[in-house]
Design a protein around this motif. Structure first.
Motif, short mmCIF file in Angstrom:
data_model
loop_
_atom_site.label_atom_id
_atom_site.label_comp_id
_atom_site.label_asym_id
_atom_site.label_seq_id
_atom_site.Cartn_x
_atom_site.Cartn_y
_atom_site.Cartn_z
N TRP A 71 111.44 33.18 25.66
CA TRP A 71 112.01 32.35 24.61
C TRP A 71 111.84 30.86 24.92
N ARG A 72 111.82 30.06 23.86
CA ARG A 72 111.65 28.63 23.97
C ARG A 72 112.64 27.91 23.06
N ALA A 73 112.96 26.69 23.45
CA ALA A 73 113.69 25.77 22.58
C ALA A 73 112.70 24.77 22.03
N VAL A 74 112.56 24.67 20.71
CA VAL A 74 111.51 23.85 20.10
C VAL A 74 112.10 23.03 18.96
N SER A 75 111.43 21.92 18.64
CA SER A 75 111.82 21.09 17.51
C SER A 75 111.15 21.63 16.24
N PRO A 76 111.56 21.15 15.05
CA PRO A 76 111.05 21.75 13.79
C PRO A 76 109.54 21.71 13.63
N ASP A 77 108.84 20.67 14.13
CA ASP A 77 107.40 20.58 13.90
C ASP A 77 106.57 21.33 14.94
N TYR A 78 107.20 22.13 15.77
CA TYR A 78 106.49 22.83 16.85
C TYR A 78 105.38 23.71 16.29
N PHE A 79 105.66 24.46 15.25
CA PHE A 79 104.69 25.43 14.73
C PHE A 79 103.53 24.73 14.03
N SER A 80 103.78 23.64 13.31
CA SER A 80 102.68 22.92 12.67
C SER A 80 101.86 22.15 13.71
N ALA A 81 102.50 21.64 14.77
CA ALA A 81 101.77 20.89 15.79
C ALA A 81 100.78 21.79 16.52
N LEU A 82 101.15 23.04 16.79
CA LEU A 82 100.27 23.96 17.51
C LEU A 82 99.51 24.91 16.58
N GLY A 83 99.72 24.78 15.28
CA GLY A 83 98.99 25.63 14.35
C GLY A 83 99.39 27.09 14.44
N ILE A 84 100.64 27.37 14.77
CA ILE A 84 101.14 28.75 14.82
C ILE A 84 101.63 29.13 13.43
N SER A 85 101.10 30.22 12.90
CA SER A 85 101.43 30.64 11.54
C SER A 85 102.84 31.21 11.46
N ILE A 86 103.53 30.89 10.38
CA ILE A 86 104.81 31.53 10.05
C ILE A 86 104.50 32.62 9.05
N ILE A 87 104.65 33.87 9.47
CA ILE A 87 104.23 35.01 8.66
C ILE A 87 105.27 35.32 7.58
N GLN A 88 106.52 35.23 7.93
CA GLN A 88 107.61 35.47 6.98
C GLN A 88 108.66 34.38 7.15
N GLY A 89 109.34 34.08 6.05
CA GLY A 89 110.42 33.10 6.13
C GLY A 89 109.89 31.68 6.26
N ARG A 90 110.55 30.91 7.09
CA ARG A 90 110.22 29.49 7.23
C ARG A 90 110.29 29.07 8.69
N ALA A 91 109.77 27.85 8.93
CA ALA A 91 109.91 27.24 10.24
C ALA A 91 111.28 26.55 10.33
N PHE A 92 111.59 26.02 11.50
CA PHE A 92 112.84 25.27 11.64
C PHE A 92 112.82 24.00 10.79
N GLN A 93 114.00 23.61 10.36
CA GLN A 93 114.18 22.36 9.63
C GLN A 93 115.16 21.48 10.41
N GLU A 94 115.23 20.21 10.03
CA GLU A 94 116.11 19.29 10.75
C GLU A 94 117.56 19.75 10.71
N GLN A 95 117.97 20.39 9.63
CA GLN A 95 119.36 20.83 9.53
C GLN A 95 119.68 21.94 10.54
N ASP A 96 118.65 22.64 11.01
CA ASP A 96 118.88 23.69 12.01
C ASP A 96 119.30 23.12 13.36
N ARG A 97 119.15 21.79 13.55
CA ARG A 97 119.53 21.17 14.81
C ARG A 97 120.99 20.72 14.81
#
Length: 880
Positions: free
Chosen positions: A604-630
């Motif tokens: 497991w990792r602790a990541v900021s909201p833009d982690y998936f877009s920065a590394l190009g990791i696809s979100i298959i279902q749902g959404r990535a983190f948002q600022e409100q999740d912090r």
């Protein structure tokens, strides 16, 4: 005493032989003159008296030789004569000498360079006294691949260590520590027990080891310096023992300096050793206690099997305190320290050594063929020397001396080439090869080089040396050396076989490398940079301060030109240390806990909201983190695709509630499913993992982080800007910046290194085999010129002559290829663990290797065969 006097007299005679020769000549002349005068007094004429005196006295040169054998060291005299003659013969045929010496140089130089690398891994002793008694011991579990013990069990075990003479422990890995005095620098500090150095058998070269009182909680801090740190920071000053060093805002008394060749048993970096300060009461109160790496020195006569048997009762008692789901998946492990250090490199090391030895054999067979061809041209010379009285042993010794001289020249140049090749190997070798920093061409490697050169010289000189000169050569008769020709053809077949084995192995590794580099890692790393840093606890002691620093740095990096996304993570894929838990520690709302063991490891990792877009990791279902999740009240979680299947089977993961670590923590809501990412290398399947938002959470550690940046501009320019922005926040903070593309490429570094080296040896082996084939066919064509002329005079066509020559080549090639296929089939089994998505006995790759080798062999044979087609019968019939 008489033997000593005789030996001394011979030694003195050897060094005074020029004066002795002058005295001997004078004495022999006086004897002859006396006999001549006596004959003249008896009435003979001067000429008749001289002839009679010489007949009466006997052979003058034979008398000199007999006297020299009694006077000096005849073996050395003869050896020097042979060396002078051999040197003259090599100078007389410079083309032969250059080709033979260069062939030996390449073969022996490559072998020595590879030996200097694998010697440290396979053969040379570790830098500890009686290193064969040192072992790593402890438990192995799904969440830990190296032996470990838990603190509460260890403090009890060390009171009665059973089969061990001494045991010790250290904290896993090494931690970053900052020297905060003049010229601040970040170093690696290792926490070790007071028994650490005594167990390893190491003594500081300056000062002393820790005492028991210093290895206690709340004791004044003391430190042992590595030799390199002592030299670089303190200029090797012996008075360093009276100084203190500022570490992480505190002070530590320097009490000793470690030896220059000291290395940690884990092979990890360690600039400073600090006391572990293990508190027994604290370990019992916080059972099972902290994780420790444990090492021991066995009692004399105790091997690994006996140690395992001796530890079994303790292991069974320790398992009683473990949770039931662990008991089936935890087992006891004891292995020698060398096995622990080289476990994953042993097979590759043997592969490289075996391949370079095969290449060296190809080179030696080439030189043997050269010597056989040269011996064929010197048959009449040897026949004349034998007729003049040279003994068989004398001729053999002369041939061996010439070969040994070639070996010495080849060995000397091979040492120089080994030094060049070693630098090349070190520059391209992947990370993680143990002891590579110590690889050098030292006296041990030099001895191996010259030993190999001399052994090779003797081996490839045996065949020409044992040939018996034919008497018919004395009258000009052309005597065919059928045995020698058969031997030359056999050597060519052996070259083909060895080259085919190398070529087939290289093909398998290259195909495996192609598959590895074509493997998707689950990320898009082009134009992505990663900046790694660790905040010192003495300067950023609170989580709020750490969070504020990274938040500000993230905002600054987002303002850089060309930046499309910036993210923060506590770990960096792939193959980086990642925090983990067990699958059984994840609870799904409305479902029973997993009870069939641990279920394996979940990262497991602790990541900021833009982690998936920065590394190009696809979100298959749902959404990535948002600022409100912090926000503190939010408890979102994203799971990987593999973890989602394991937790929810075919159910929709989005909106599901999970609780982590078997703690009374709040339930977390699954907001997204991310594509799998390979974190354990390219060969392993992706492990399940989950992601938490980067924020001030009790389960998260915010002191170390990685800033990930995706840009549309030149990454090298952006890297400089990243460093400047970080320095603007904290100029004393050390950072590391690397391109993510290079980081991913490193996953294939070791397979790439193996494939490149084996391919290079295979290519050079095929080239040498082609040269050998060319030489043999050319020699046979020259030797059979008269036969070819007779055939053509009797009506044979040029195509028929070509068929005659190539049919012989086909026999040698087919026999060599058959042996090579058998060898490749057997050796491929040894490569299975190094291959990825390739069958060890892939018929397509084997067939391709055979086709390449056959094509090269026939091309090499076709060139001299064309000369046979152009033989003029009239010229051939007048030959000799």
């Amino acid at each position: 005493m008489s033997r000593l006097r005789m030996a001394g007299s011979r030694l003195l005679g050897f060094f005074r032989k020029w004066r002795s020769d002058e005295n001997l000549d004078a004495e022999l002349r006086s004897h002859l003159q006396f006999l001549i005068e006596e004959n003249i007094r008896q009435g003979m004429g001067p000429k008749e008296a001289s002839h009679a005196a010489r007949r009466e006295f006997g052979g003058v040169e034979q008398t000199k030789e007999a006297y020299r054998e009694q006077r000096g060291l005849p073996f050395i005299d003869t050896l020097l004569q042979d060396l002078r003659f051999a040197l003259r013969m090599l100078v007389k045929k410079p083309g032969f000498a250059v080709v033979a010496i260069l062939t030996l140089t390449v073969g022996i130089g490559a072998t020595s360079a590879v030996f200097s690398v694998v010697d440290r891994i396979l053969f040379r002793s570790l830098p500890y006294p009686q290193e064969e008694r040192l072992v790593s011991f402890g438990l192995l579990a799904p969440i830990e691949r190296d032996e470990f013990m838990l603190g509460s069990s260890y403090v009890d075990f060390r009171k009665e260590p059973g089969p061990f003479e001494a045991i010790t422990s250290m904290a896993p890995g090494s931690s970053a520590c900052d020297v905060t005095e003049q010229s601040p620098v970040r170093l690696s500090c290792a926490l070790v027990e007071q028994t650490f150095l005594p167990t390893l058998g190491v003594q500081p070269i300056l000062g002393r080891n820790f005492t028991k009182d210093e290895d206690r909680p709340s004791a004044p801090r003391v430190a042992l310096l590595s030799y390199s740190l002592w030299k670089s920071r303190f200029a090797g000053d012996p008075s360093v023992l009276r100084k203190t060093i500022s570490l992480d805002g505190g002070t530590a008394q320097i009490i000793g300096v470690l030896p220059e060749n000291f290395e940690m048993p884990t092979l990890g970096p360690a600039d400073i050793l600090l006391p572990l300060a293990l508190d027994e009461e604290q370990q019992h109160r916080s059972a099972p206690g902290r994780v420790l790496r444990t090492f021991a020195r066995t009692k004399p006569g105790i091997g690994v099997p006996q140690a395992i048997a001796g530890l079994q009762p303790f292991f069974e008692r320790a398992l009683q305190g473990a949770p039931p789901e662990f008991r089936k998946e935890v087992h006891l492990s004891v292995q020698t320290l060398r096995d622990r250090q080289v476990a994953d490199t042993r097979l590759a090391s043997w592969l490289l050594l075996g391949s370079v030895l095969a290449f060296c054999l190809v080179a030696c067979t080439n030189v043997a063929n050269l010597l056989l061809a040269r011996a064929a041209g010197r048959q009449r010379e040897f026949a004349v020397r034998a007729a003049l009285g040279a003994a068989r042993g004398r001729l053999v010794r002369q041939v061996l001396t010439e070969s040994l001289l070639l070996g010495l020249f080849g060995g000397a140049l091979g040492c120089a080439m080994a030094q060049i090749l070693l630098r090349l190997f070190v520059s391209i070798v992947p990370e993680g090869i143990p002891h590579l920093e110590h690889a050098r061409v030292d006296m041990r490697v030099v001895a191996f080089t010259f030993g190999g050169a001399l052994v090779s010289a003797v081996l490839f000189a045996l065949a020409p040396a044992l040939q018996c000169p034919a008497p018919g050569l004395l009258v000009g008769k052309d005597v065919r050396a059928t045995t020698r020709n058969f031997l030359r053809q056999t050597l060519v077949s052996a070259q083909i076989a060895l080259s085919l084995i190398l070529l087939a192995g290289a093909g398998l590794l290259l195909r495996s490398l192609w598959n590895l580099e074509s493997t998707r890692v689950g990320m898009q790393t082009e134009n992505v940079l990663a900046e790694s840093m660790s905040l010192g606890q003495y300067r950023y002691p609170k989580a709020e301060q750490q969070l504020a620093f990274f938040t500000e740095l993230e905002a600054r990096l987002k303002r850089l030109p060309g930046v499309t996304s910036v993210a923060v993570s506590d770990s960096l894929p792939p193959s980086a240390p990642i925090r983990s838990t067990i699958f059984a520690a994840i609870e799904v709302a409305g479902r029973p806990l997993f009870s069939e063991g641990t279920g394996g490891t979940v990262g497991w990792r602790a990541v900021s909201p833009d982690y998936f877009s920065a590394l190009g990791i696809s979100i298959i279902q749902g959404r990535a983190f948002q600022e409100q999740d912090r926000l503190p009240a939010e408890n979102a979680i994203i799971v990987s695709e593999r973890l989602a299947r394991a937790l929810f089977s075919n159910a929709n993961p989005i909106g599901q509630q999970v609780r982590l670590f078997r703690m009374p923590a709040p339930w977390r809501k699954v907001v997204g499913v991310a594509a799998d990412v390979k974190n354990n290398g390219l060969v392993q399947d992706p492990d399940p993992e989950f992601y938490l938002p980067w924020k001030n959470d009790p389960v998260e550690s915010l002191s170390a982080a990685h800033l990930i940046l995706r840009t549309r501009m030149n990454p090298k320019a952006v890297a400089g800007w990243m460093r400047s922005e970080t320095s603007g926040l904290d100029s004393a903070l050390p950072v590391t910046i690397e391109a993510m593309g290079q980081r991913v490429s490193k996953l294939a570094d070791r397979p790439r290194f193996n494939a490149i080296l084996l391919s290079a040896f295979a290519a050079m082996g095929v080239l040498l085999a082609a040269i050998g084939m060319y030489g043999v066919v050319g020699f046979l064509v020259a030797q059979q010129t008269r036969e070819i002329g007779v055939r053509m005079a009797l009506g044979a066509s040029p195509q028929g002559i070509l068929h005659l020559v190539l049919s012989s080549v086909a026999r040698w090639t087919i026999s060599g290829a058959a042996l090579g296929l058998l060898g490749a089939w057997l050796c491929a089994r040894l490569l299975e663990s190094l291959l990825f998505q390739v069958r060890a006995h892939d018929p397509l790759l084997l067939g391709l290797a055979v086709l390449i080798l056959v094509a090269v062999a026939f091309l090499a044979a076709w060139l001299p065969a064309r000369r046979a087609m152009r033989v003029d019968p009239m010229v051939a019939l007048r030959y000799e």
